[in-house]
Design an enzyme around this catalytic site. Structure first.
Site, short mmCIF file in Angstrom:
data_model
loop_
_atom_site.label_atom_id
_atom_site.label_comp_id
_atom_site.label_asym_id
_atom_site.label_seq_id
_atom_site.Cartn_x
_atom_site.Cartn_y
_atom_site.Cartn_z
N HIS A 90 -1.10 6.10 3.50
CA HIS A 90 -1.61 4.88 2.44
C HIS A 90 -1.05 3.69 2.55
O HIS A 90 -1.63 2.66 1.82
CB HIS A 90 -1.42 5.65 1.05
CG HIS A 90 -2.32 6.85 0.91
ND1 HIS A 90 -3.47 6.89 1.15
CD2 HIS A 90 -1.88 8.03 0.42
CE1 HIS A 90 -3.96 8.19 0.87
NE2 HIS A 90 -3.23 8.91 0.55
N VAL A 131 -12.41 10.42 3.56
CA VAL A 131 -12.19 9.01 2.69
C VAL A 131 -10.57 8.83 2.76
O VAL A 131 -10.02 9.74 2.50
CB VAL A 131 -12.49 9.09 1.26
CG1 VAL A 131 -12.29 7.77 0.34
CG2 VAL A 131 -14.13 9.38 0.99
N HIS A 177 0.95 11.13 -3.85
CA HIS A 177 -0.44 11.34 -3.67
C HIS A 177 -1.21 9.81 -4.16
O HIS A 177 -0.84 9.55 -5.04
CB HIS A 177 -0.66 12.59 -4.53
CG HIS A 177 -2.35 12.55 -4.88
ND1 HIS A 177 -3.27 13.15 -4.05
CD2 HIS A 177 -3.11 12.49 -5.90
CE1 HIS A 177 -4.55 12.94 -4.41
NE2 HIS A 177 -4.28 12.63 -5.82
N ARG A 235 2.89 7.13 5.36
CA ARG A 235 1.94 7.23 6.62
C ARG A 235 0.52 7.17 6.25
O ARG A 235 -0.35 6.39 6.96
CB ARG A 235 2.29 8.75 7.30
CG ARG A 235 1.16 8.86 8.42
CD ARG A 235 1.86 10.00 9.22
NE ARG A 235 1.72 11.37 8.65
CZ ARG A 235 0.71 11.83 8.27
NH1 ARG A 235 -0.40 11.76 8.88
NH2 ARG A 235 0.57 13.09 7.71
N ARG A 269 -14.06 4.81 4.80
CA ARG A 269 -14.95 5.78 4.51
C ARG A 269 -15.89 6.21 5.87
O ARG A 269 -16.23 5.40 6.55
CB ARG A 269 -16.12 5.48 3.58
CG ARG A 269 -16.99 6.26 2.71
CD ARG A 269 -17.63 5.84 1.46
NE ARG A 269 -16.73 5.53 0.36
CZ ARG A 269 -16.26 6.30 -0.48
NH1 ARG A 269 -16.84 7.55 -0.27
NH2 ARG A 269 -15.49 6.00 -1.23
#
EC number: 4.6.1.18
Length: 124
Positions: free
Chosen positions: A12, A43, A119, A10, A85
């Site tokens: 990345h 970010v 991650h 979700r 960002r």
């Protein structure tokens, strides 16, 4: 509860586009993927590659994670990514983002069985 692997997808994965489609890409994606729900996530990186290719990184180059853990892996090849960002004028709940397109190696932390990314650590 959302699994760590599902959360990674979700947050990345965006296999449906090869790059950030517009300057508004990050604003739309960060919102639609619920990354601005209770705060503006400063970010976030989206990967524009097939999920299988990103999952395969878990069997590629073993590297140390930023936090010192040893379950991080760097992709052998570069991947198309978009870094989102937060802009200086961004203020919750009106989170605003700038997109930066790149082709870089990704570093992900993997765990579980099957061994999958949970991650996003960095891009190099």
């Amino acid at each position: 509860k959302e699994s760590a692997a599902a959360k990674f997808e979700r947050q990345h994965m965006d296999s449906s586009t090869s790059s950030a489609s517009s300057s508004n890409y990050c604003n739309q994606m960060m919102k639609s993927r619920n990354l601005t729900q209770d705060r503006c996530k400063p970010v976030n990186t989206f990967v524009h590659e097939p999920l299988a290719d990103v999952q395969a990184v878990c069997s590629q180059k073993n590297v140390a994670c930023k936090n010192g853990q040893t379950n991080c892996y760097q992709s052998y090849s570069t991947m198309s990514i978009t870094d989102c960002r937060e802009t200086g004028s961004s203020k919750y709940p009106n989170c605003a983002y700038k997109a930066t397109q790149a082709k870089k190696h990704i570093i992900v932390a993997c765990e579980g069985n099957p061994y999958v990314p949970v991650h996003f650590d960095a891009s190099v």
